[in-house]
Design an enzyme around this catalytic site. Sequence first.
Site, PDB file in Angstrom:
ATOM      1  N   ARG A 128      68.060  -2.776  -7.977  1.00  0.00           N
ATOM      2  CA  ARG A 128      69.217  -3.097  -7.145  1.00  0.00           C
ATOM      3  C   ARG A 128      69.118  -2.372  -5.795  1.00  0.00           C
ATOM      4  O   ARG A 128      69.468  -2.932  -4.755  1.00  0.00           O
ATOM      5  CB  ARG A 128      70.501  -2.728  -7.893  1.00  0.00           C
ATOM      6  CG  ARG A 128      71.737  -3.377  -7.340  1.00  0.00           C
ATOM      7  CD  ARG A 128      72.903  -3.256  -8.295  1.00  0.00           C
ATOM      8  NE  ARG A 128      73.250  -1.870  -8.561  1.00  0.00           N
ATOM      9  CZ  ARG A 128      74.186  -1.489  -9.432  1.00  0.00           C
ATOM     10  NH1 ARG A 128      74.861  -2.384 -10.131  1.00  0.00           N
ATOM     11  NH2 ARG A 128      74.457  -0.215  -9.614  1.00  0.00           N
ATOM     12  N   LYS A 130      74.789  -2.855  -2.869  1.00  0.00           N
ATOM     13  CA  LYS A 130      75.561  -1.622  -2.989  1.00  0.00           C
ATOM     14  C   LYS A 130      75.403  -0.830  -1.692  1.00  0.00           C
ATOM     15  O   LYS A 130      74.557   0.048  -1.578  1.00  0.00           O
ATOM     16  CB  LYS A 130      75.062  -0.831  -4.211  1.00  0.00           C
ATOM     17  CG  LYS A 130      76.189  -0.113  -4.923  1.00  0.00           C
ATOM     18  CD  LYS A 130      75.755   0.392  -6.282  1.00  0.00           C
ATOM     19  CE  LYS A 130      76.803   1.301  -6.880  1.00  0.00           C
ATOM     20  NZ  LYS A 130      78.029   0.612  -7.317  1.00  0.00           N
ATOM     21  N   GLU A 189      85.967  -9.487  -7.794  1.00  0.00           N
ATOM     22  CA  GLU A 189      85.932  -8.224  -8.538  1.00  0.00           C
ATOM     23  C   GLU A 189      86.937  -7.263  -7.941  1.00  0.00           C
ATOM     24  O   GLU A 189      87.760  -7.652  -7.124  1.00  0.00           O
ATOM     25  CB  GLU A 189      84.513  -7.650  -8.535  1.00  0.00           C
ATOM     26  CG  GLU A 189      83.958  -7.322  -7.171  1.00  0.00           C
ATOM     27  CD  GLU A 189      82.612  -6.588  -7.240  1.00  0.00           C
ATOM     28  OE1 GLU A 189      82.455  -5.691  -8.075  1.00  0.00           O
ATOM     29  OE2 GLU A 189      81.738  -6.916  -6.430  1.00  0.00           O
TER      30      GLU A 189
HETATM   31  C1  LIG Z   1      78.635  -0.056  -8.445  1.00  0.00           C
HETATM   32  C2  LIG Z   1      79.585  -1.197  -8.430  1.00  0.00           C
HETATM   33  C3  LIG Z   1      79.983  -1.840  -9.614  1.00  0.00           C
HETATM   34  C4  LIG Z   1      79.587  -1.362 -10.982  1.00  0.00           C
HETATM   35  O1  LIG Z   1      78.223  -1.445 -11.209  1.00  0.00           O
HETATM   36  P1  LIG Z   1      77.531  -0.623 -12.388  1.00  0.00           P
HETATM   37  O2  LIG Z   1      76.088  -0.879 -12.186  1.00  0.00           O
HETATM   38  O3  LIG Z   1      78.031  -1.159 -13.655  1.00  0.00           O
HETATM   39  O4  LIG Z   1      77.925   0.806 -12.188  1.00  0.00           O
HETATM   40  C5  LIG Z   1      80.815  -2.950  -9.507  1.00  0.00           C
HETATM   41  N1  LIG Z   1      81.261  -3.376  -8.307  1.00  0.00           N
HETATM   42  C6  LIG Z   1      80.910  -2.768  -7.159  1.00  0.00           C
HETATM   43  C7  LIG Z   1      81.431  -3.296  -5.880  1.00  0.00           C
HETATM   44  C8  LIG Z   1      80.067  -1.657  -7.182  1.00  0.00           C
HETATM   45  O5  LIG Z   1      79.718  -1.064  -6.035  1.00  0.00           O
END
Ligand SMILES: *Cc1c(COP(=O)(O)O)cnc(C)c1O
Length: 341
Positions: free
Chosen positions: A82, A184, A220
């Site tokens: 990622r 991210k 989300e």
């Molecule tokens: C990090 C993150 C998540 C959760 O991801 P994980 O890999 O399960 O920790 C969900 N949404 C956003 C916007 C994030 O930055």
Amino acid sequence: MEKKNIDWANIGFSYQQTDKRYVSNYKNGAWDEGALIEDDTITISECAGVLQYAQTIFEGLKAYTTEKGQIVIFRPDLNAERLEDSARRIEMPVFPKERFVDAVVKTIEANEAYVPPYGSGATLYVRPYMFGSSPVIGVKPADEYQFRVFTTPVGPYFKGGAKPITIKVSDFDRAAPHGTGHIKAGLNYAMSLHAIVTAHEEGFDENMYLDAGTRTKVEETGGANFLFVTKDNKIVTPKSGSILPSITRRSLMTVAKDYLGLEVEEREVLFDEVKDFAECGLCGTAAVISPVGKINDHGKEICFPSGMDEMGPITKKLYDTLTGIQMGRIEAPEGWIKVIK
Ligand SMILES: *Cc1c(COP(=O)(O)O)cnc(C)c1O
């Protein structure tokens, strides 16, 4: 290894400096070999790309002690992939996957005294990140970058059990179609701060963001993906190009299918159908699943049948199975658990 004298159950979720961090610098088109260092501060140009144009990305994972006393991490290869995807999307050099995992392992080994004991509920949070470090004034990618990994011990996310939360449908958007919602990057968080502060002032725990294009589909929250359970026990998660692909959510979908024999669906979820679901949860590394009891849509409430006292029964099964796998109480799928020592 003697553990630090820390009140593990009561440390909360805030930054606490640990002994060592990993640093690698990118210069003249290549990453250097990297090293563990003690200095927790960074000196960069006042005009660094990260400071002027927010060229920065990050990851988050946890190291913890299993029932058998091993220190492990969960699916770090997915964090590595990622970060590679995030880097490409905002024109940063890729930090190779194998080196990412190696850097994470080295940093945890160097801070072993801060890995909380089994059963404490606490974990060692690991934060890999990368930023443009060289001066940039005309808008363009930086020429030099720094990749770092630090760790900080964090307390149990839910003290005294997971209580369902109340969220609101936000009037702000998190991510544009074809934008950067799926990576991210710090920039996705900077623009969510006003929305979350506003939601908190109004008495809500989190925001539910809808798709920016039509405002009809569930995306989300600021930092966690949605999982819904239908009345006939099917697991549904929203599909969209602007959702961050949560590793927890992807793992829970596998757990639902392969361990619990449930039907799973990743598809567009209309906000209009949310009222018909039986359970709702938010998935992310920090909490694994936070149960949602209530959604407030501009004064109109959607109350899930699971209520405000405890997790819904299917959410609870998912939570118990995934945390059981992580803690070594339940056999993990091949490759999910990386043992550090
Ligand atoms: C990090 C993150 C998540 C959760 O991801 P994980 O890999 O399960 O920790 C969900 N949404 C956003 C916007 C994030 O930055």
